[in-house]
Design an enzyme around this catalytic site. Structure first.
Site, mmCIF file in Angstrom:
data_model
loop_
_atom_site.group_PDB
_atom_site.id
_atom_site.type_symbol
_atom_site.label_atom_id
_atom_site.label_comp_id
_atom_site.label_asym_id
_atom_site.label_seq_id
_atom_site.Cartn_x
_atom_site.Cartn_y
_atom_site.Cartn_z
ATOM 1 N N ASN A 21 5.848 -1.818 8.401
ATOM 2 C CA ASN A 21 5.455 -2.397 7.116
ATOM 3 C C ASN A 21 4.796 -3.760 7.306
ATOM 4 O O ASN A 21 3.770 -4.067 6.688
ATOM 5 C CB ASN A 21 6.679 -2.553 6.210
ATOM 6 C CG ASN A 21 7.177 -1.243 5.642
ATOM 7 O OD1 ASN A 21 6.490 -0.225 5.721
ATOM 8 N ND2 ASN A 21 8.361 -1.253 5.072
ATOM 9 N N ARG B 191 -4.346 11.815 1.280
ATOM 10 C CA ARG B 191 -3.778 11.756 2.634
ATOM 11 C C ARG B 191 -3.237 13.139 2.969
ATOM 12 O O ARG B 191 -2.347 13.641 2.277
ATOM 13 C CB ARG B 191 -2.653 10.729 2.725
ATOM 14 C CG ARG B 191 -3.066 9.289 2.433
ATOM 15 C CD ARG B 191 -1.920 8.330 2.735
ATOM 16 N NE ARG B 191 -2.142 7.017 2.170
ATOM 17 C CZ ARG B 191 -2.847 6.047 2.761
ATOM 18 N NH1 ARG B 191 -3.401 6.279 3.927
ATOM 19 N NH2 ARG B 191 -2.992 4.870 2.176
ATOM 20 N N ARG C 131 -6.763 3.940 3.007
ATOM 21 C CA ARG C 131 -6.653 2.942 4.059
ATOM 22 C C ARG C 131 -5.822 3.423 5.249
ATOM 23 O O ARG C 131 -4.711 3.907 5.084
ATOM 24 C CB ARG C 131 -6.046 1.648 3.500
ATOM 25 C CG ARG C 131 -6.295 0.447 4.424
ATOM 26 C CD ARG C 131 -5.618 -0.786 3.900
ATOM 27 N NE ARG C 131 -6.086 -1.212 2.599
ATOM 28 C CZ ARG C 131 -7.120 -2.025 2.411
ATOM 29 N NH1 ARG C 131 -7.800 -2.461 3.445
ATOM 30 N NH2 ARG C 131 -7.459 -2.386 1.200
ATOM 31 N N HIS D 95 -7.535 8.424 -6.293
ATOM 32 C CA HIS D 95 -6.130 8.424 -5.900
ATOM 33 C C HIS D 95 -5.332 9.479 -6.662
ATOM 34 O O HIS D 95 -4.134 9.637 -6.443
ATOM 35 C CB HIS D 95 -5.549 7.020 -6.156
ATOM 36 C CG HIS D 95 -4.193 6.796 -5.580
ATOM 37 N ND1 HIS D 95 -3.075 6.587 -6.359
ATOM 38 C CD2 HIS D 95 -3.761 6.747 -4.292
ATOM 39 C CE1 HIS D 95 -2.020 6.421 -5.581
ATOM 40 N NE2 HIS D 95 -2.398 6.510 -4.330
ATOM 41 N N TYR E 119 9.172 11.575 1.287
ATOM 42 C CA TYR E 119 8.810 10.831 0.087
ATOM 43 C C TYR E 119 9.408 11.529 -1.124
ATOM 44 O O TYR E 119 9.380 12.761 -1.217
ATOM 45 C CB TYR E 119 7.289 10.781 -0.104
ATOM 46 C CG TYR E 119 6.525 9.882 0.835
ATOM 47 C CD1 TYR E 119 7.091 9.395 2.019
ATOM 48 C CD2 TYR E 119 5.212 9.525 0.564
ATOM 49 C CE1 TYR E 119 6.372 8.580 2.877
ATOM 50 C CE2 TYR E 119 4.482 8.706 1.413
ATOM 51 C CZ TYR E 119 5.066 8.253 2.573
ATOM 52 O OH TYR E 119 4.354 7.452 3.427
ATOM 53 N N ARG F 57 10.132 0.113 -6.918
ATOM 54 C CA ARG F 57 10.504 0.164 -5.503
ATOM 55 C C ARG F 57 10.114 -1.093 -4.753
ATOM 56 O O ARG F 57 10.893 -1.649 -3.992
ATOM 57 C CB ARG F 57 9.819 1.364 -4.836
ATOM 58 C CG ARG F 57 10.189 1.544 -3.365
ATOM 59 C CD ARG F 57 9.242 2.485 -2.668
ATOM 60 N NE ARG F 57 7.970 1.863 -2.340
ATOM 61 C CZ ARG F 57 6.834 2.533 -2.161
ATOM 62 N NH1 ARG F 57 6.807 3.825 -2.338
ATOM 63 N NH2 ARG F 57 5.724 1.894 -1.849
ATOM 64 N N HIS G 259 8.662 7.292 -4.330
ATOM 65 C CA HIS G 259 7.209 7.305 -4.491
ATOM 66 C C HIS G 259 6.768 7.822 -5.857
ATOM 67 O O HIS G 259 5.600 7.656 -6.239
ATOM 68 C CB HIS G 259 6.598 8.167 -3.378
ATOM 69 C CG HIS G 259 5.131 8.016 -3.202
ATOM 70 N ND1 HIS G 259 4.227 9.002 -3.521
ATOM 71 C CD2 HIS G 259 4.384 6.981 -2.733
ATOM 72 C CE1 HIS G 259 3.005 8.594 -3.253
ATOM 73 N NE2 HIS G 259 3.069 7.369 -2.771
#
Length: 716
Positions: free
Chosen positions: A50, A379, A409, A439, A472, A568, A596
């Protein structure tokens, strides 16, 4: 009481420091002495990963602003320079805690359980002999020492790669000369090197850099080595696409990926045994100030320890793995399309299996009645079965359109490769609206049913990635409702062509509609409360930093509306301010699965409205990304999500931290060490019970009932 105005900068928290607080909550899982040691090591490695990304993106972006002499301020009024100063102070203190936890707590616990890291000084002669042979045979041929200083260009070291810096003793003929070299670690080598087994209950290992330090003299024959020190650099990853200037997005993304390899260095991590001479030499070559140098008491790159967390034979040192369950509401024996046509399906991953999502695309690829498939891909996994199914569908003659986001990213390279594979198979690949990152998570299947053409949809808060779906926590919603189908077609037409975005029937889309819809929903709760009706807002998001959305929640709370939030990560809202936000509670959950899902609930005077969304409440999501807000129409699905939100937003739960007005996060459970189930454990138990109930129902309906054997009667 002092009159509060929303222009007061003290009503908000800084985004970057709030993120560092989140990483601190992740660290608390690593610091928990009651947790299994490899579970603790996993969370410690996550904090390292992270922090790597945080420096590449957020610190990198701030440094670019500082270089441009920007005096822009954030939501709290802090300039980039002031923010960077506060970040560096927090980050240095955090690294101290990380290594204290690793060296003084986790590694001793692992060693006691038979998993032990050996330092060079701890190696017996037999291990040294083994490592010397290994070094000469397998490692030495791959190493390429590079001289630095004395006018030589500093080598283009890879971002986050491990290196050894070597200071050679002065040349005999030039007593004051300083000679330095760098030994980069080749990509194909593993950082962890296991030693021969001495005992069946023990596994010992050393790190790559320690082996290089042991035998460094073989790299510099005839020279005396003054010191060898491991180090790692972080490069700026905040390089973006210039959409207006780029003629081709794909070519521009390749340029960005290439530029990242040689972008400015923004952080140096180095062992604290480095001499001042060596440190200053590296600082000068990398153009770094003292604040950007992190002197570490242990091996740089804590994220690398993730490689140890799934070793076979040490399962007792880990948390028992969770196997996703089959959902009671998703009986797929007659096919996914039959299941969706009977009833809308809600799945909560990873408690429930991701298999139905995968099956939707795979069945569509093989079904002769399916005419078209449209999907957004943000992703995906390395060997994605969904990508394979899309390729198969195109080869089967179906009209397949995939919007592949190239600007996801640090997944750009994988997405470029995936896009090429899809194109080669005949899939129409698009990259969305120029200037906006796509997204949203949506799949649309157009099928010829017995009663005509029907559209089947899957909406999600997470990606089409079967790997992350196991770790997730996300929500999937399947429906074939006609109004959703019309909206789904309009959505794809808007982002793949030149059609004008018309008013949706059910969905809302960013950047044109979600913000307005959310503000209308919040204002509606204010109006109902003022009219004497019951009001309530419950929101679960990953990040909350958009000022307009925060101010709307402040206004709602000030008017008397109860606002319950589960956030979160980043939260710039300050709860508990008397007269303003004392009606707001904020809870954050950090546990085995990454929270998530984005779930939203508005009471609406007893006629509740529930949404799932791909969008967090951040300015970038609401204004600069293509996102979806999806209302949940099915009563059972809506009730289930409300029930989950009530648990998520409770301030009395194990693994839940509550945000206080002073910015601190506290666990408010009376006895946090008690063996009470966490929210995620409770959801796991619920999913297990549902699967057992499903199996019982299946046996009842489809299997003959076999009566128990009768007892023989005694002859009388």
């Amino acid at each position: 009481m002092k009159q509060l105005h929303l222009s007061d900068k003290h009503l908000y928290f800084n985004r970057e420091l709030s993120w560092l607080d989140f990483n601190g909550r992740v660290f608390e899982e690593a610091a928990d002495p009651q947790a299994p040691p490899l579970e603790r090591l996993k969370f410690l490695a996550i904090t390292g990963s992270n922090l790597d990304e945080f420096f590449m993106v957020r610190v990198g972006g701030l440094k670019l602003l500082i270089q441009s002499n920007s005096q822009s301020t954030d939501i709290t009024g802090a300039t980039p320079a002031k923010q960077l100063m506060a970040i560096n102070e927090r980050a240095h203190a955090f690294c101290t805690r990380q290594y204290q936890c690793l060296l003084e707590s986790i590694e001793p616990a692992l060693a006691a359980a038979g998993l032990r890291r050996l330092r060079p000084q701890d190696l017996p002669e037999s291990d040294r002999s083994h490592l010397q042979g290994l070094f000469e045979r397998d490692i030495l041929p791959l190493l390429s020492p590079i001289a630095i200083a004395n006018g030589a260009a500093f080598p283009p070291l890879r971002n986050l790669s491990m290196n050894v810096a070597v200071r050679l003793a002065p040349h005999p003929e030039i007593p004051r000369s300083m000679r330095y070299a760098v030994v980069p670690m080749p990509q194909m080598l593993s950082r962890v090197i296991f030693l021969p087994e001495l005992r069946p209950d023990e596994l010992r290992y050393v790190l790559w850099e320690d082996v290089v330090k042991l035998f460094a003299e073989q790299l510099f024959p005839g020279a005396n080595i003054a010191e060898c020190v491991a180090f790692r650099i972080t490069r700026n990853g905040d390089l973006t696409v210039e959409d207006d200037a780029a003629e081709e997005l794909l070519d521009d993304m390749k340029r960005v990926l290439k530029a990242r390899r040689t972008s400015d260095c923004i952080r140096l991590e180095i062992e604290d045994c480095a001499s001042k001479k060596l440190l200053r030499a590296l600082q000068q070559e990398l153009t770094l100030d003292d604040d950007s140098c992190f002197l570490l008491p242990g091996p740089p790159g804590i994220a690398a320890f993730m490689a140890l967390t799934d070793l076979s034979g040490f399962e007792e040192l880990c948390r028992k793995p969770w196997k996703p369950r089959q959902a009671a509401g998703a009986d797929l024996r007659k096919g996914i399309f039959k299941a969706i046509s009977r009833k809308d399906i809600l799945l909560v991953h990873p408690y429930e299996s991701f298999e139905p999502v995968q099956r939707l695309v795979e069945e569509a690829a093989a079904d002769p009645d399916v005419l078209a498939i449209k999907i957004t891909l943000y992703r995906t996994s390395k060997n994605s079965p969904i990508l394979a199914a899309l390729c198969q569908a195109a080869q089967n003659g179906k009209n397949v359109t995939a919007l592949v986001e190239l600007k996801a990213r640090f997944d750009e390279e994988r997405n470029i490769i995936g896009a090429r594979e899809l194109q080669d198979a005949g899939v129409q690949v698009l990259h969305g609206i120029r200037g906006f990152k796509t997204h949203s998570k949506i799949c649309l299947i157009v099928r010829r049913d017995s009663d005509g053409i029907r559209r089947y949809m899957h909406f999600s808060t997470g990606n089409y990635n079967e790997i992350t779906a196991r770790i997730y926590s996300d929500v999937s919603y399947f429906t074939c409702a006609p109004e959703y189908g019309q909206d789904a077609s309009a959505f794809f037409n808007a982002i793949t062509g030149y059609s004008t975005l018309r008013q949706f029937h059910k969905l809302d889309m960013a950047p044109v509609g979600i913000r307005t819809r959310l503000l209308d929903m919040i204002n509606g709760e204010i109006s109902r409360h003022q009219a004497g009706q019951k009001s309530l807002i419950m929101i679960k998001v990953n990040s909350l930093s958009d000022k307009d959305m925060i101010d709307a929640l402040y206004r709602a709370a000030k008017a008397g509306v109860r606002v319950m939030l589960n956030v979160r990560g980043i939260c710039c809202l300050r709860p508990g301010v008397p007269g303003l936000s004392d009606n707001i509670s904020v809870v954050s959950i950090v546990d085995r699965f990454l929270e998530h899902a984005r779930i939203l609930y508005f009471h609406r005077g007893g006629k509740p409205q529930v949404f799932i969304s791909s969008a967090d409440w951040m300015t970038r999501n609401l204004d600069r990304r293509v996102e979806l807000l999806v209302p949940i129409a099915d009563d059972d699905a809506r009730k289930r999500l409300i029930s989950m939100l009530e648990i998520y937003c409770s301030t009395q739960q194990h693994k839940g931290r509550v945000l206080n007005a002073d910015g601190s996060w506290k666990c408010h459970v009376s006895n946090p060490t008690a063996k009470t189930p966490s929210t995620q454990d409770a959801f796991c138990a619920e999913a297990q019970e549902d699967e057992q109930l499903l199996e019982q129902n299946r046996r009842t309906v489809f299997e003959p009932v076999v009566p128990p054997p009768r007892k023989k009667r005694k002859k009388g």
